[in-house]
Design an enzyme around this catalytic site. Structure first.
Site, PDB file in Angstrom:
ATOM      1  N   CYS A  16      -5.538   7.696  -0.248  1.00 49.30           N
ATOM      2  CA  CYS A  16      -6.366   6.669  -0.885  1.00 49.30           C
ATOM      3  C   CYS A  16      -5.584   5.684  -1.749  1.00 49.30           C
ATOM      4  O   CYS A  16      -6.161   4.730  -2.271  1.00 49.30           O
ATOM      5  CB  CYS A  16      -7.474   7.332  -1.698  1.00 49.30           C
ATOM      6  SG  CYS A  16      -8.437   8.507  -0.714  1.00 49.30           S
ATOM      7  N   HIS A 143     -10.126   4.190 -10.433  1.00 49.95           N
ATOM      8  CA  HIS A 143     -10.222   4.801  -9.110  1.00 49.95           C
ATOM      9  C   HIS A 143     -11.644   5.337  -8.936  1.00 49.95           C
ATOM     10  O   HIS A 143     -12.253   5.149  -7.884  1.00 49.95           O
ATOM     11  CB  HIS A 143      -9.189   5.911  -8.961  1.00 49.95           C
ATOM     12  CG  HIS A 143      -9.117   6.495  -7.588  1.00 49.95           C
ATOM     13  ND1 HIS A 143      -8.900   5.725  -6.468  1.00 49.95           N
ATOM     14  CD2 HIS A 143      -9.259   7.779  -7.140  1.00 49.95           C
ATOM     15  CE1 HIS A 143      -8.890   6.508  -5.387  1.00 49.95           C
ATOM     16  NE2 HIS A 143      -9.118   7.745  -5.770  1.00 49.95           N
ATOM     17  N   GLU A 154      -9.149  11.290 -14.553  1.00 47.19           N
ATOM     18  CA  GLU A 154      -8.792   9.885 -14.773  1.00 47.19           C
ATOM     19  C   GLU A 154      -9.162   9.447 -16.185  1.00 47.19           C
ATOM     20  O   GLU A 154      -8.432   8.682 -16.822  1.00 47.19           O
ATOM     21  CB  GLU A 154      -9.473   8.989 -13.744  1.00 47.19           C
ATOM     22  CG  GLU A 154      -9.019   7.526 -13.834  1.00 47.19           C
ATOM     23  CD  GLU A 154      -9.533   6.649 -12.723  1.00 47.19           C
ATOM     24  OE1 GLU A 154      -9.068   5.503 -12.609  1.00 47.19           O
ATOM     25  OE2 GLU A 154     -10.415   7.098 -11.955  1.00 47.19           O
ATOM     26  N   LYS A 172     -16.665   1.471  -6.927  1.00 47.65           N
ATOM     27  CA  LYS A 172     -17.011   2.278  -5.761  1.00 47.65           C
ATOM     28  C   LYS A 172     -18.509   2.564  -5.687  1.00 47.65           C
ATOM     29  O   LYS A 172     -19.003   2.974  -4.629  1.00 47.65           O
ATOM     30  CB  LYS A 172     -16.210   3.573  -5.755  1.00 47.65           C
ATOM     31  CG  LYS A 172     -14.735   3.368  -5.412  1.00 47.65           C
ATOM     32  CD  LYS A 172     -13.989   4.677  -5.320  1.00 47.65           C
ATOM     33  CE  LYS A 172     -12.552   4.465  -4.828  1.00 47.65           C
ATOM     34  NZ  LYS A 172     -11.714   3.738  -5.780  1.00 47.65           N
ATOM     35  N   HIS A 177     -16.234   4.704  -1.279  1.00 43.76           N
ATOM     36  CA  HIS A 177     -14.791   4.936  -1.303  1.00 43.76           C
ATOM     37  C   HIS A 177     -14.240   4.544   0.062  1.00 43.76           C
ATOM     38  O   HIS A 177     -14.486   5.220   1.060  1.00 43.76           O
ATOM     39  CB  HIS A 177     -14.506   6.406  -1.605  1.00 43.76           C
ATOM     40  CG  HIS A 177     -13.069   6.695  -1.882  1.00 43.76           C
ATOM     41  ND1 HIS A 177     -12.077   5.728  -1.772  1.00 43.76           N
ATOM     42  CD2 HIS A 177     -12.426   7.829  -2.270  1.00 43.76           C
ATOM     43  CE1 HIS A 177     -10.915   6.264  -2.080  1.00 43.76           C
ATOM     44  NE2 HIS A 177     -11.099   7.532  -2.379  1.00 43.76           N
ATOM     45  N   PHE A 235      -4.677  11.859  -2.258  1.00 44.35           N
ATOM     46  CA  PHE A 235      -4.418  13.289  -2.095  1.00 44.35           C
ATOM     47  C   PHE A 235      -2.928  13.570  -2.239  1.00 44.35           C
ATOM     48  O   PHE A 235      -2.084  12.733  -1.923  1.00 44.35           O
ATOM     49  CB  PHE A 235      -4.880  13.755  -0.719  1.00 44.35           C
ATOM     50  CG  PHE A 235      -6.366  14.011  -0.624  1.00 44.35           C
ATOM     51  CD1 PHE A 235      -7.180  13.980  -1.733  1.00 44.35           C
ATOM     52  CD2 PHE A 235      -6.945  14.294   0.606  1.00 44.35           C
ATOM     53  CE1 PHE A 235      -8.544  14.216  -1.639  1.00 44.35           C
ATOM     54  CE2 PHE A 235      -8.300  14.539   0.721  1.00 44.35           C
ATOM     55  CZ  PHE A 235      -9.102  14.501  -0.411  1.00 44.35           C
TER      56      PHE A 235
END
Length: 248
Positions: A16, A143, A154, A172, A177, A235
């Site tokens: 991502c 994010h 985060e 998002k 996403h 990831f």
């Protein structure tokens, strides 16, 4: 082929954070004098392998995603493509790429570091390359996937770097996403925020999470913006942060 480009061509695949890291890769090639300009960005379309994979990890929400909400319980997948022309020098840019920060904490294959250590390192590196202090950033695009672990990690990272006064939000809730395209999509949103003097409010948050201390925006705020940042985390602990500056 469509654009009849010449020179180096490569794909960045870090989940991502892929299309955010593409900005950094191209910027380094420009700095080294290998190229003068590059088309950067990313695209991701819905794939059943991805859908089943996220579902097996119990990361998908059965409702619309709610970043930073106390009852958030997963992400919504989106499809998108976003590209930008990154040039060494231009008379009338849309924005300046002031700094790129990257880190690879390798904490876990599919979970972020619980204290957001790698995320904080990426943000600090972006600020250092941009030559700006944390207090000079006007807005941060998070994010913000709306998974319980991501948002809490985060939040800790953002507070470690910026404190709890920086206006921020996750877009998002509007886009879903978009995975490998997310960094490019949100870079474009960050540049639009600069151009229009608009900090976008996050959508779908009904109940603020008292455990999250960041200054999260639920509604659009108009303001003169000089510097904005955008986070993208993937990831395996592949983290990136981009800092953009206003063109004029």
């Amino acid at each position: 082929r469509v654009l009849e480009l010449e020179g180096p061509s490569c794909a960045v695949s870090t989940a991502c954070s892929s299309s955010a890291k593409a900005f950094g890769h191209a910027a380094r090639l420009i700095e080294l004098g290998v190229i003068d300009a590059a088309v950067v960005g990313g695209v991701d379309s819905l794939c059943l392998t991805t859908l089943y994979g996220f579902n097996s990890l119990e990361l998908l929400s059965d409702d619309i995603c709610r970043p930073w909400d106390a009852r958030r319980h997963g992400l919504s997948l989106g499809e998108a493509a976003a590209f930008a022309l990154l040039e060494r020098d231009v008379a009338a840019p849309q924005a300046w790429l002031r700094g790129v920060g990257e880190s690879s904490d390798g904490f876990h294959m599919s979970s972020p570091h619980p204290q957001g250590a790698g995320a904080a390192e990426a943000m600090q590196a972006a600020l250092a390359q941009a030559g700006v202090a944390p207090g000079e950033i006007d807005y941060l695009n998070l994010h913000g996937t709306a998974t319980p672990n991501n948002d809490s990690a985060e939040d800790l990272a953002v507070n470690a770097v910026f404190g709890d006064r920086l206006p921020c939000s996750s877009t998002k809730g509007a886009t879903g996403h978009t995975l490998g395209a997310a960094g490019g999509v949100e870079a474009a949103i960050a540049m639009l925020a600069l151009q229009h003097g608009l900090m976008p409010g996050g959508l779908n948050r009904r109940t603020p999470d008292a455990a999250l201390r960041s200054r999260y925006l639920d509604a659009n705020v108009e303001a003169r913006l000089r510097l904005v940042a955008s986070n993208s985390f993937g990831f395996g602990g592949s983290n990136a942060c981009l800092v953009f500056g206003a063109a004029a």
